[in-house]
Design a protein around this motif. Structure first.
Motif, mmCIF file in Angstrom:
data_model
loop_
_atom_site.group_PDB
_atom_site.id
_atom_site.type_symbol
_atom_site.label_atom_id
_atom_site.label_comp_id
_atom_site.label_asym_id
_atom_site.label_seq_id
_atom_site.Cartn_x
_atom_site.Cartn_y
_atom_site.Cartn_z
ATOM 1 N N ASN A 162 -61.054 8.589 10.437
ATOM 2 C CA ASN A 162 -61.095 7.558 9.386
ATOM 3 C C ASN A 162 -61.475 8.168 8.040
ATOM 4 O O ASN A 162 -62.315 7.644 7.319
ATOM 5 N N GLN A 163 -60.825 9.268 7.674
ATOM 6 C CA GLN A 163 -61.156 9.954 6.428
ATOM 7 C C GLN A 163 -60.933 9.047 5.219
ATOM 8 O O GLN A 163 -59.947 8.319 5.136
ATOM 9 N N ASN A 164 -61.897 9.108 4.285
ATOM 10 C CA ASN A 164 -61.845 8.350 3.028
ATOM 11 C C ASN A 164 -61.970 6.846 3.224
ATOM 12 O O ASN A 164 -61.680 6.081 2.307
ATOM 13 N N ILE A 165 -62.397 6.423 4.404
ATOM 14 C CA ILE A 165 -62.588 4.997 4.680
ATOM 15 C C ILE A 165 -64.076 4.732 4.875
ATOM 16 O O ILE A 165 -64.743 5.428 5.652
ATOM 17 N N ALA A 166 -64.600 3.749 4.142
ATOM 18 C CA ALA A 166 -66.005 3.378 4.299
ATOM 19 C C ALA A 166 -66.187 2.659 5.629
ATOM 20 O O ALA A 166 -65.547 1.638 5.883
ATOM 21 N N LEU A 167 -67.043 3.211 6.479
ATOM 22 C CA LEU A 167 -67.289 2.643 7.805
ATOM 23 C C LEU A 167 -68.642 1.942 7.815
ATOM 24 O O LEU A 167 -69.669 2.544 7.469
ATOM 25 N N PHE A 168 -68.642 0.677 8.203
ATOM 26 C CA PHE A 168 -69.882 -0.073 8.295
ATOM 27 C C PHE A 168 -70.779 0.514 9.388
ATOM 28 O O PHE A 168 -70.288 1.042 10.395
ATOM 29 N N ARG A 169 -72.084 0.411 9.187
ATOM 30 C CA ARG A 169 -73.014 0.851 10.224
ATOM 31 C C ARG A 169 -72.731 0.129 11.534
ATOM 32 O O ARG A 169 -72.839 0.697 12.616
ATOM 33 N N GLU A 170 -72.363 -1.165 11.420
ATOM 34 C CA GLU A 170 -72.041 -1.938 12.627
ATOM 35 C C GLU A 170 -70.876 -1.302 13.386
ATOM 36 O O GLU A 170 -70.883 -1.235 14.617
ATOM 37 N N THR A 171 -69.853 -0.838 12.641
ATOM 38 C CA THR A 171 -68.691 -0.199 13.254
ATOM 39 C C THR A 171 -69.083 1.108 13.920
ATOM 40 O O THR A 171 -68.696 1.393 15.065
#
Length: 223
Positions: A162-171
């Motif tokens: 998931n490069q360059n994608i902001a990932l939620f802590r929940e995810t």
């Protein structure tokens, strides 16, 4: 390397899929109509096909019917989002159904899920001098072995997918630890901090305010 065929007649959507899937370590081929998709399937083998339902030449259902004897998984990507449309697609043999517009992180997660179901996963990643071999769960940086814990390794693979994608802590918590994130404790933050330190990626894995973390393909402040 996992090879994915994208059959999509809208070029902006195809470009978005190509860019993000290739960043996640997949090899992709794009065609803009159903007949070209069938021709490609006759010429070479693929691990997954992403199918737009409404295409010129032959629609997604025609391509899916042709694919059935080949035992290749397929995901429908379409603007038709009613329950009856989704049920029809799944009954026709699609392994999953993504509606437009879609979130990139969700699309990548669904691709990964279908590939896992068929025992097909991206086996190798190369990023900024770091080499990751998924089957052997080994990581090297500039030829030197980096020892990661199981959770740190799983986090690294998730970031690379998931490069360059902001990932939620929940995810991050759900995908790596397999449970619901309650917001209490600093499990995710502590594991990310250790991973960044071991890889020397303090300027690559960056915090996103009120969201989580993002792996940047470029250092912040560069073009």
């Amino acid at each position: 390397m996992i090879k994915i065929l994208i059959a999509e007649d809208e070029q902006p959507i195809a470009d978005l899929l190509l860019m993000n899937l290739e960043r996640a370590g997949y090899s992709c081929i794009w065609v803009n109509n159903g007949l070209s998709a069938i021709e490609r399937l006759e010429q070479e083998s693929y691990d997954l096909v992403l199918l737009d339902v409404m295409m010129p030449g032959a629609d997604g259902y025609d391509v899916l019917h042709y694919m059935k004897p080949l035992n290749i998984p397929a995901i429908f990507i379409t603007a038709r989002d009613s329950v009856s449309d989704r049920v029809q697609g799944l009954h026709a043999g699609a392994d999953d159904y993504i509606t437009k517009p879609f979130e990139i992180a969700e699309m990548l997660a669904r691709v990964e899920s279908v590939l896992r179901r068929y025992n097909k996963v991206a086996g190798h990643f190369s990023f900024c001098g770091v080499e990751v071999d998924v089957p052997s769960r080994t990581v090297t940086k500039d030829g030197i072995t980096i020892n990661l814990t199981m959770k740190e390794f799983d986090l690294l693979v998730l970031f690379l997918q998931n490069q360059n994608i902001a990932l939620f802590r929940e995810t991050l918590y759900r995908r790596v630890w397999g449970g619901d994130y309650t917001g209490e404790g600093r499990t995710v933050d502590l594991h990310v901090q250790r991973l960044r330190k071991k890889l020397g990626w303090e300027d690559r894995i960056t915090a996103v305010y009120k969201v989580g973390y993002r792996l940047n393909s470029r250092k912040e402040g560069t073009l």
